[in-house]
Design an enzyme around this catalytic site. Sequence first.
Site, PDB file in Angstrom:
ATOM      1  CG  MET A 115      -2.032  -1.265   1.039  1.00  0.00           C
ATOM      2  SD  MET A 115      -2.918  -1.212   2.471  1.00  0.00           S
ATOM      3  CE  MET A 115      -4.204  -2.520   2.200  1.00  0.00           C
ATOM      4  CB  CYS A 116       1.793   3.623   2.564  1.00  0.00           C
ATOM      5  SG  CYS A 116       0.008   3.981   3.086  1.00  0.00           S
ATOM      6  CB  VAL A 117       6.295   0.490   1.207  1.00  0.00           C
ATOM      7  CG1 VAL A 117       7.505   0.258   0.455  1.00  0.00           C
ATOM      8  CG2 VAL A 117       6.174   0.725   2.653  1.00  0.00           C
TER       9      VAL A 117
END
Length: 186
Positions: A115-117
């Site tokens: 997701m965020c990475v």
Amino acid sequence: MTTLENRPNTALLVIDVQCGVVAGAHERDAVVANIGSLVDRARREQVPVVWVRHADEQLVKGSDAWRIVPELTPADAEPVVDKSYGDSFEDTALESVLSELRVGRLVVVGAQTDMCVRSTLHGSFTRGYDSTLVGDAHTTEDLTAWGAPVPGQVIAHTNLYWSHHDGPGRTAGTVATKDVDFAGPR
């Protein structure tokens, strides 16, 4: 080799290593330890450490789940960027922080891999940053109930495809914690 002018510096970008994000994460303790060793090394080498912290309806700002894990503590002078989207650049002060620090290369660690990475890696690369992922310093939770592969495969796949990512005038790649070179390719 960044495409950003007058941005010779590297920063360690620590994404969402928050209590509620990594509570059930794959190899949580080993990943947090690797991140901690990189934070310590960056500080010794006078490389900026920039922290990113997510908030949403499940990670309520100020809650215990929202807090950065107790093993990692941002220093008073280290920027902490709050976000509410996957890409750490979206609707945040991250670009301004990095510009002020003259950063054109990011060494990326944190959670969640899928997701965020990933979103931040792609966001940084498309904005002109050299973007290195530390392959043993990011993690995710088990999302197999929703059709995702097991966490180890998600991490391995992300490491594989980022190690072969490229674009004109920028570098990308995946390295192990022990092989991180904050001086980077120049």
